[in-house]
Design a protein around this motif. Structure first.
Motif, PDB file in Angstrom:
ATOM      1  N   ARG A 106       1.021  -1.086  -0.012  1.00 42.91           N
ATOM      2  CA  ARG A 106       0.150  -0.079  -0.031  1.00 42.91           C
ATOM      3  C   ARG A 106       0.805   1.221  -0.048  1.00 42.91           C
ATOM      4  N   PRO A 107       0.392   2.329  -0.579  1.00 43.02           N
ATOM      5  CA  PRO A 107       1.130   3.477  -0.508  1.00 43.02           C
ATOM      6  C   PRO A 107       0.968   4.297   0.791  1.00 43.02           C
ATOM      7  N   THR A 108       0.077   3.677   1.621  1.00 44.41           N
ATOM      8  CA  THR A 108      -0.012   4.466   3.060  1.00 44.41           C
ATOM      9  C   THR A 108       0.508   3.517   4.081  1.00 44.41           C
ATOM     10  N   PRO A 109       1.017   3.756   5.277  1.00 46.63           N
ATOM     11  CA  PRO A 109       1.523   3.064   6.295  1.00 46.63           C
ATOM     12  C   PRO A 109       0.280   2.000   6.779  1.00 46.63           C
ATOM     13  N   TYR A 110       0.447   0.707   6.843  1.00 48.59           N
ATOM     14  CA  TYR A 110      -0.347  -0.346   7.253  1.00 48.59           C
ATOM     15  C   TYR A 110       0.400  -1.215   8.211  1.00 48.59           C
ATOM     16  N   ASP A 111      -0.546  -1.298   9.322  1.00 48.14           N
ATOM     17  CA  ASP A 111      -0.113  -2.201  10.643  1.00 48.14           C
ATOM     18  C   ASP A 111      -1.151  -3.380  10.833  1.00 48.14           C
ATOM     19  N   VAL A 112      -0.712  -4.438  10.882  1.00 50.48           N
ATOM     20  CA  VAL A 112      -1.438  -5.516  10.951  1.00 50.48           C
ATOM     21  C   VAL A 112      -0.751  -6.331  12.442  1.00 50.48           C
ATOM     22  N   VAL A 113      -1.931  -6.971  13.306  1.00 47.82           N
ATOM     23  CA  VAL A 113      -1.450  -7.546  14.262  1.00 47.82           C
ATOM     24  C   VAL A 113      -2.333  -9.164  14.123  1.00 47.82           C
ATOM     25  N   LEU A 114      -1.624  -9.990  14.429  1.00 43.26           N
ATOM     26  CA  LEU A 114      -1.892 -11.373  14.248  1.00 43.26           C
ATOM     27  C   LEU A 114      -1.845 -11.821  15.623  1.00 43.26           C
ATOM     28  N   ILE A 115      -2.802 -12.276  16.428  1.00 36.67           N
ATOM     29  CA  ILE A 115      -2.815 -13.028  17.841  1.00 36.67           C
ATOM     30  C   ILE A 115      -3.048 -14.457  17.194  1.00 36.67           C
ATOM     31  N   GLY A 116      -1.804 -15.158  17.098  1.00 32.97           N
ATOM     32  CA  GLY A 116      -2.068 -16.275  16.427  1.00 32.97           C
ATOM     33  C   GLY A 116      -0.661 -17.251  16.523  1.00 32.97           C
ATOM     34  N   GLY A 117      -0.596 -18.166  15.695  1.00 34.48           N
ATOM     35  CA  GLY A 117       0.677 -19.103  15.701  1.00 34.48           C
ATOM     36  C   GLY A 117       1.578 -18.926  14.594  1.00 34.48           C
ATOM     37  N   LEU A 118       2.616 -19.146  14.907  1.00 32.16           N
ATOM     38  CA  LEU A 118       3.885 -19.205  13.877  1.00 32.16           C
ATOM     39  C   LEU A 118       3.566 -19.610  12.465  1.00 32.16           C
ATOM     40  N   TRP A 119       2.749 -20.664  12.468  1.00 29.63           N
ATOM     41  CA  TRP A 119       2.365 -21.295  11.266  1.00 29.63           C
ATOM     42  C   TRP A 119       1.776 -20.511  10.280  1.00 29.63           C
ATOM     43  N   THR A 120       0.782 -19.783  10.797  1.00 30.97           N
ATOM     44  CA  THR A 120      -0.018 -18.839   9.907  1.00 30.97           C
ATOM     45  C   THR A 120       1.051 -17.476   9.606  1.00 30.97           C
ATOM     46  N   ALA A 121       1.699 -17.141  10.353  1.00 32.63           N
ATOM     47  CA  ALA A 121       2.315 -15.991  10.107  1.00 32.63           C
ATOM     48  C   ALA A 121       3.239 -16.388   8.853  1.00 32.63           C
ATOM     49  N   GLN A 122       4.095 -17.647   9.095  1.00 34.44           N
ATOM     50  CA  GLN A 122       5.149 -17.934   8.180  1.00 34.44           C
ATOM     51  C   GLN A 122       4.459 -18.051   6.619  1.00 34.44           C
ATOM     52  N   VAL A 123       3.198 -18.803   6.434  1.00 36.53           N
ATOM     53  CA  VAL A 123       2.425 -18.774   5.272  1.00 36.53           C
ATOM     54  C   VAL A 123       2.166 -17.339   4.785  1.00 36.53           C
ATOM     55  N   LEU A 124       1.778 -16.560   5.519  1.00 32.89           N
ATOM     56  CA  LEU A 124       1.491 -15.147   5.073  1.00 32.89           C
ATOM     57  C   LEU A 124       2.772 -14.662   4.388  1.00 32.89           C
ATOM     58  N   ALA A 125       3.922 -14.683   5.279  1.00 31.90           N
ATOM     59  CA  ALA A 125       5.106 -14.171   4.801  1.00 31.90           C
ATOM     60  C   ALA A 125       5.812 -14.795   3.521  1.00 31.90           C
ATOM     61  N   LEU A 126       5.402 -16.060   3.391  1.00 21.51           N
ATOM     62  CA  LEU A 126       5.776 -17.007   2.167  1.00 21.51           C
ATOM     63  C   LEU A 126       4.997 -16.428   0.836  1.00 21.51           C
ATOM     64  N   ARG A 127       3.834 -16.010   1.017  1.00 22.14           N
ATOM     65  CA  ARG A 127       2.703 -15.788   0.031  1.00 22.14           C
ATOM     66  C   ARG A 127       3.098 -14.314  -0.311  1.00 22.14           C
ATOM     67  N   ALA A 128       3.293 -13.618   0.612  1.00 22.92           N
ATOM     68  CA  ALA A 128       3.899 -12.213   0.212  1.00 22.92           C
ATOM     69  C   ALA A 128       4.953 -11.804  -0.654  1.00 22.92           C
ATOM     70  N   ALA A 129       6.047 -12.867  -0.122  1.00 27.95           N
ATOM     71  CA  ALA A 129       7.176 -12.691  -0.842  1.00 27.95           C
ATOM     72  C   ALA A 129       6.929 -13.432  -2.561  1.00 27.95           C
ATOM     73  N   ALA A 130       5.963 -14.330  -2.281  1.00 32.40           N
ATOM     74  CA  ALA A 130       5.564 -15.074  -3.831  1.00 32.40           C
ATOM     75  C   ALA A 130       4.926 -13.731  -4.888  1.00 32.40           C
ATOM     76  N   THR A 131       4.322 -12.748  -4.129  1.00 34.35           N
ATOM     77  CA  THR A 131       3.721 -11.813  -4.740  1.00 34.35           C
ATOM     78  C   THR A 131       4.780 -10.680  -5.312  1.00 34.35           C
ATOM     79  N   GLY A 132       6.091 -10.607  -4.988  1.00 33.35           N
ATOM     80  CA  GLY A 132       7.078  -9.730  -5.261  1.00 33.35           C
ATOM     81  C   GLY A 132       7.497  -8.971  -3.977  1.00 33.35           C
ATOM     82  N   ALA A 133       6.943  -8.985  -2.829  1.00 35.34           N
ATOM     83  CA  ALA A 133       7.305  -8.164  -1.766  1.00 35.34           C
ATOM     84  C   ALA A 133       8.678  -8.698  -1.230  1.00 35.34           C
ATOM     85  N   ARG A 134       9.622  -7.954  -0.784  1.00 38.06           N
ATOM     86  CA  ARG A 134      10.769  -8.311   0.042  1.00 38.06           C
ATOM     87  C   ARG A 134      10.003  -8.370   1.604  1.00 38.06           C
ATOM     88  N   VAL A 135      10.487  -9.561   2.298  1.00 36.57           N
ATOM     89  CA  VAL A 135      10.170  -9.624   3.504  1.00 36.57           C
ATOM     90  C   VAL A 135      11.339  -9.576   4.503  1.00 36.57           C
TER      91      VAL A 135
END
Length: 287
Positions: A106-135
Motif C-alpha cells: 500500500r502507498p500508506t502505512p499499514y499495521d497488522v496484528v496477528l494473535i495466533g501461531g507461527l504457522w500462519t505468520a510464516q505462510v503469510l510471509a511466504l505468500r507475500a514474498a511470492a507476490t514480489g514483496a521483500r520480507v
C-alpha cells in the motif's frame, strides 16, 4: 475493509466501432456498399470476368466480417463495469469458499496484528514474498525462520532474518514493496523500522499480553486465532466484537482466523499448498 473477497469494479472501455481510417469517411466506402473499401480501377459492370477480384487486390487486405457497429447511449455508459479480483495475497477462503485476499502493498502505512501461531505468520510471509514483496523478519527465534529462507534460495529471493532491534532501513518503494514481520514474543519492543509508504508491518503475538491493547489500537487490521475464553472476552471489548464472535474464538479450528478491520469481520481458513505443507507442516495454533 482491508482484506476482502468481494470483487472491485473497474470501468470497461470499448471502441466506438468507427474504423474508417486511412482518410475514409466511415467503415464503408462512399457508396455505402460493404464490399467496397478503397477500391480503384474497377471497370463497368460486366467488364471484369471475375467481379470483385480487382477490388480485393487493390484494397488493404482481406475484407473482414460485416458486423453492425457497437454503440451505447450516454445513459448506458455507467453500466460498463467488470468484476475483477482484488490485488493482494490470497490468505485462504471464507465461509462461502471464496478466496480471501489481503492487500499488503500500500502507498500508506499499514499495521497488522496477528494473535495466533507461527504457522500462519510464516505462510503469510511466504505468500507475500511470492507476490514480489521483500520480507524482513525481526525475531528472537531465527532458527524457526531459517528453514524458509534456505528454501527460498538463501535470502537471494527477497527474504531476510534479523535479530530483535536490528532490522536495517528497507528502502521500500512502489516498485519494491516491503513486509516487515515482527516475531518478538509476548512483549515486542517498539520497532526501529515502522510502517510507511509501501512498507507494511505484521506483528505476531502468540497470546494476549499487556502490550496488546496498544498494538490493537494502532493496527489497521487484526487477526485472531484460537484463544482462551478470558482472552476472547478482552479481545471482544477491545475490538467491539458481537457476543457470537467472542464465544466462537475459543473454539476456532487450526488454520482459522477471524480478521477484523473497523466494523468488518471475516472468518478465513488458510489452506496450505503441497509445498507449504512440506515446508511448514499442517496448520496448527500452537508452536
Amino acid at each position: 475493509m482491508a482484506m476482502t473477497t468481494g470483487g472491485a469494479t473497474a470501468s470497461g472501455a470499448y471502441g466506438n466501432g468507427n474504423s474508417g481510417g486511412f482518410g475514409a469517411p466511415g467503415p464503408y466506402g462512399a457508396s455505402g456498399d460493404p464490399g467496397v473499401r478503397g477500391a480503384s480501377g474497377a471497370g463497368s459492370p460486366g467488364s471484369d470476368p471475375e467481379p470483385g477480384r480487382g477490388r480485393l487486390r487493390s484494397g488493404f487486405g482481406l475484407l473482414g466480417p460485416r458486423h453492425g457497429r457497437h454503440s451505447l447511449s450516454v445513459e448506458q455508459v455507467d453500466s460498463l463495469a467488470l468484476p475483477i479480483g482484488d490485488d493482494g495475497v490470497v490468505i485462504g477462503v471464507d465461509a462461502e469458499g471464496q478466496p480471501a485476499v489481503l492487500g499488503l502493498n500500500r502507498p500508506t502505512p499499514y499495521d497488522v496484528v496477528l494473535i495466533g501461531g507461527l504457522w500462519t505468520a510464516q505462510v503469510l510471509a511466504l505468500r507475500a514474498a511470492a507476490t514480489g514483496a521483500r520480507v524482513a523478519v525481526e525475531t528472537g527465534r531465527a532458527p524457526a525462520w531459517m528453514q524458509m529462507v534456505h528454501a527460498m534460495g538463501g535470502g537471494q529471493n527477497g527474504m531476510s532474518v534479523h535479530d530483535v532491534g536490528r532490522v536495517p532501513p528497507q528502502g521500500s518503494s512502489a516498485g519494491n514493496p516491503v513486509l516487515v514481520v515482527r516475531d518478538c514474543g509476548m512483549r515486542p519492543p517498539r520497532g526501529r523500522v515502522v510502517s510507511g509508504p509501501w512498507q507494511s508491518v505484521l506483528t505476531l503475538l502468540p497470546y494476549l499480553s499487556p502490550v496488546a491493547p496498544r498494538l490493537l489500537r494502532q493496527a489497521r487490521l487484526v487477526g485472531v486465532q484460537r484463544v482462551s475464553p478470558d482472552e476472547a472476552a478482552e479481545i471482544g471489548r477491545a475490538l467491539a466484537l458481537p457476543r457470537g464472535d467472542v464465544d466462537s474464538l475459543p473454539t476456532l479450528a487450526d488454520g482459522v482466523t477471524l480478521w477484523c478491520a473497523d466494523r468488518d469481520r471475516q472468518y478465513v481458513m488458510t489452506q496450505p499448498t503441497d509445498a507449504e505443507t512440506g515446508l511448514f507442516g499442517t496448520p496448527r495454533r500452537m508452536d
